[in-house]
Design a protein around this motif. Structure first.
Motif, PDB file in Angstrom:
ATOM      1  N   MET A 292       0.851  -1.187   0.000  1.00  0.00           N
ATOM      2  CA  MET A 292       0.000   0.000   0.000  1.00  0.00           C
ATOM      3  C   MET A 292       0.890   1.241   0.000  1.00  0.00           C
ATOM      4  O   MET A 292       1.612   1.475   0.970  1.00  0.00           O
ATOM      5  N   ASP A 293       0.871   2.001  -1.081  1.00  0.00           N
ATOM      6  CA  ASP A 293       1.665   3.226  -1.199  1.00  0.00           C
ATOM      7  C   ASP A 293       3.142   2.992  -0.862  1.00  0.00           C
ATOM      8  O   ASP A 293       3.764   3.775  -0.144  1.00  0.00           O
ATOM      9  N   GLY A 294       3.691   1.879  -1.345  1.00  0.00           N
ATOM     10  CA  GLY A 294       5.104   1.581  -1.148  1.00  0.00           C
ATOM     11  C   GLY A 294       5.439   0.952   0.194  1.00  0.00           C
ATOM     12  O   GLY A 294       6.603   0.690   0.482  1.00  0.00           O
ATOM     13  N   ILE A 295       4.437   0.700   1.038  1.00  0.00           N
ATOM     14  CA  ILE A 295       4.661   0.117   2.360  1.00  0.00           C
ATOM     15  C   ILE A 295       3.964  -1.239   2.435  1.00  0.00           C
ATOM     16  O   ILE A 295       2.800  -1.382   2.026  1.00  0.00           O
TER      17      ILE A 295
ATOM     18  N   MET B 292      -9.953   0.591  -2.341  1.00  0.00           N
ATOM     19  CA  MET B 292      -8.556   1.020  -2.161  1.00  0.00           C
ATOM     20  C   MET B 292      -7.560  -0.117  -2.439  1.00  0.00           C
ATOM     21  O   MET B 292      -6.366   0.118  -2.578  1.00  0.00           O
TER      22      MET B 292
ATOM     23  N   VAL C 255      -3.652  -3.894  -6.227  1.00  0.00           N
ATOM     24  CA  VAL C 255      -2.612  -3.907  -5.199  1.00  0.00           C
ATOM     25  C   VAL C 255      -1.933  -5.282  -5.195  1.00  0.00           C
ATOM     26  O   VAL C 255      -2.602  -6.318  -5.242  1.00  0.00           O
TER      27      VAL C 255
END
Length: 171
Positions: free
Chosen positions: A44-47, A79, A83
């Motif tokens: 998620m967002d690079g994490i 969201m 992913v």
């Protein structure tokens, strides 16, 4: 914090399914169904973030519907669209066999005749013949068929694979 070397990619969340927070999940390894681990790790967002599985059901040999804890609407599930999904390596090491080539991303490759080739940076499974993408120390790449008969030994702790590549394959 979860580090990249502690996990390996097993699939991708496609899109929400229905209105109760389920998501469609396409996977390359069904390890989440074979070992006792109640969470998946999502990028998620690079994490890398763990999400606990409330329930799941298979739709086919490589797709499932997954419901994560506290995700109970289609809006919340949205969201997760596109992913990447990862699984903890520690659970794979407890298994007797490796069932996904993606497990080897991050492993160094040592050939009996050519020495250290580099580190597996990716697995190309776009064609029928799965390939290890090996990043050489000089920045170049080697494409090596991911085939059991080439692998002589696997050191899970040191993250090294010993291979015997047929003559002429590296040219």
């Amino acid at each position: 914090m979860i580090r990249k070397e502690e996990v390996y990619k097993i699939g991708v969340i496609n899109k929400p399914h229905g209105v109760k927070g389920e998501v469609s999940f396409t996977f390359t390894d069904d390890i989440f169904d074979r070992v006792d681990c109640d969470y998946l790790i999502l990028l998620m967002d690079g994490i890398l973030v763990p999400f606990f599985i409330e329930e799941y059901r298979f739709r086919s040999d490589n797709a499932a519907l997954v419901k994560f804890e506290d995700i109970d609407t289609a809006e919340k599930a949205r969201m997760f669209t596109n992913v990447e999904v990862f699984f903890p390596v520690k659970y794979v090491e407890e298994q007797d066999e490796v069932t996904s080539w993606n497990y080897f991303v991050g492993f160094a490759v040592d050939d009996v005749n050519h020495g250290t080739l580099g580190v597996i940076s990716d697995v190309d499974d776009a064609t029928m013949n799965v390939l290890f993408v090996i990043e050489k120390e000089d920045g170049g790449e080697i494409l090596l068929p991911a085939h059991e008969e080439f692998i002589l030994d696997i050191d899970h702790k040191k993250k090294r694979v010993k291979v015997d590549i047929p003559e002429g394959l590296l040219e």
